[in-house]
Design an enzyme around this catalytic site. Structure first.
Site, PDB file in Angstrom:
ATOM      1  N   GLU A  57       0.947  -1.114   0.135  1.00  0.00           N
ATOM      2  CA  GLU A  57      -0.041   0.013  -0.133  1.00  0.00           C
ATOM      3  C   GLU A  57       0.878   1.224  -0.009  1.00  0.00           C
ATOM      4  OE1 GLU A  57      -2.050  -2.823   2.843  1.00  0.00           O
ATOM      5  OE2 GLU A  57      -0.207  -2.543   2.161  1.00  0.00           O
ATOM      6  N   CYS A  80      -2.314  -3.715   7.457  1.00  0.00           N
ATOM      7  CA  CYS A  80      -2.180  -3.942   8.705  1.00  0.00           C
ATOM      8  C   CYS A  80      -2.389  -2.812   9.556  1.00  0.00           C
ATOM      9  CB  CYS A  80      -0.728  -3.910   8.840  1.00  0.00           C
ATOM     10  SG  CYS A  80       0.420  -2.812   8.452  1.00  0.00           S
ATOM     11  N   GLU A 309      12.861 -32.483  -0.009  1.00  0.00           N
ATOM     12  CA  GLU A 309      13.345 -32.845  -1.281  1.00  0.00           C
ATOM     13  C   GLU A 309      14.239 -34.044  -1.620  1.00  0.00           C
ATOM     14  OE1 GLU A 309      15.854 -30.887  -5.130  1.00  0.00           O
ATOM     15  OE2 GLU A 309      14.590 -29.621  -4.086  1.00  0.00           O
TER      16      GLU A 309
END
Length: 383
Positions: A57, A80, A309
């Site tokens: 923002e 926020c 992984e």
């Protein structure tokens, strides 16, 4: 009315696109995009570029500048309402003179959780919530898990043959999948905070575990190696390469055995290497690590997402303890054709097929002649 809905969708889609530009750089904060619109024209836009930096923002409103009063803002996550590493964005939206805010989803962070939206409405700003909410949630799936639980978001990746093998009997796995599949795997590495493998993978493959992309520089994640007896070679590529990321080696508290002077000397040499850390845990059941304890501690280190992984045993542990949030499968049109290779999972399975893990395929596509599947665990079994 129809035109308004279409415009809202267009601008929120743009905000979601912008949010993705922060991939790999914002964790443990979310990826957020913002677009400021006035008289049908975009006058400002921005995204959260890195952890600790200005929020989306802020960039969008600063670009809009003096034109912001009377404009609309489209943001992928509730602004926020508290002071963190940056001032509250809700107050900046209010001070800018914005008249309408379209928000994709409420921030699940307990420090926000609707307070930002309440601030906007109390200031007289029209607020609409929920446009492209599902897309915004998927975009920040790891953030949602991180902020709402004690564990990071876990991706389990498998590159295997059609008959379910990840390596031959000698441990060879290069290359089961094609280059397109491997690139997709590197994109996932770029996105996560950490990669976790067992020491068996390091000894067999001597991997780099870095993120190598085509169109931009990949961000290497933290590399975590479960190595109970500290078997990692001093010349292993993973701790000797040029990378900005650290390597965390997790050993057992039973290491080293009494009088193992050579092992202690090796540990000292490893600790002198740059960007290498060694921590120890007690063994749990089956003489293996308590994975949940490790994951909670990694969460406390602000690790929001982990890619598991390597390692059939490690994969089996994550599967059996129901710790996997998403499965990434890369399947090559190859058949190993034996029973002596290394299967995707190493450990005991269920007695009955009805007790196997049911998955829901949420995405599938072809990568050349390889098949790429993304799946998640079904929570309600159906016969």
């Amino acid at each position: 009315m129809v035109n308004l809905i279409m415009d809202d969708q267009k601008y929120m889609a743009r905000a979601l696109y912008l949010a993705q530009l922060g991939e790999g750089r914002t964790s443990p904060n979310p990826m957020v995009g913002a677009v400021v619109v006035k008289d049908g024209e975009i006058i400002g836009e921005g995204y959260h570029q890195q952890y600790g930096g200005p929020h989306a923002e802020v960039f969008a409103l600063e670009e809009a500048g003096e034109e912001a009063p009377g404009a609309e803002i489209y943001v992928t996550l509730e602004p926020c309402s508290h002071y963190g590493k940056t001032p509250p964005c809700a107050q900046k939206v209010i001070d800018s003179g914005i008249k309408r805010a379209v928000v994709a989803m409420v921030d699940p962070n307990p420090e926000v959780a609707g307070r930002g939206i309440k601030m906007l409405r109390e200031a007289g700003i029209e607020v609409e919530v929920g446009l492209f909410q599902e897309e915004a949630q998927v975009l920040n799936e790891s953030f949602l898990k991180y902020i709402q639980s004690d564990y990071p978001f876990i991706y389990l990746k498998k590159a295997q043959t059609l008959d379910g093998y990840i390596a031959s009997r000698s441990g060879d796995s290069k290359w089961i999948t094609n280059s397109k599949a491997r690139l997709e795997g590197h994109k996932l590495r770029h996105r996560v905070d950490a990669i976790m493998v067992g020491i068996g993978t390091v000894l067999a493959d001597n991997p780099s575990l870095t993120a190598r992309l085509e169109e931009k520089e990949g961000l290497d994640p933290l590399r975590i190696i479960l190595d109970p007896l500290l078997k990692i070679p001093l010349d292993a590529k993973i701790i000797n390469q040029d990378s900005k990321a650290d390597t965390l080696i997790i050993t057992s508290t039973d290491f080293p055995p009494t009088g193992a002077a050579a092992s202690l000397k090796k540990k000292e040499k490893l600790l002198k290497k740059e960007k290498v850390e060694i921590i120890s845990y007690e063994n749990g059941k089956d003489n293996y690590f308590e994975i949940k304890k490790i994951l909670k501690d990694l969460h406390d280190r602000e690790i929001g997402s982990i890619l598991v992984e390597g390692g059939a045993k490690l994969s089996h542990t994550f599967l059996k303890e129901d710790l996997v949030d998403k499965f990434y499968y890369f399947i090559a049109p190859k058949i190993y054709g034996g029973s002596d290779g290394i299967a995707s999972f190493c450990g005991s399975g269920p007695k009955l097929m009805s007790d196997s893990v049911d998955l829901k395929i949420i995405k599938q596509k072809n990568l050349g002649d390889n098949l790429f599947l993304i799946a998640e665990r079904k929570r309600n079994k159906q016969s």
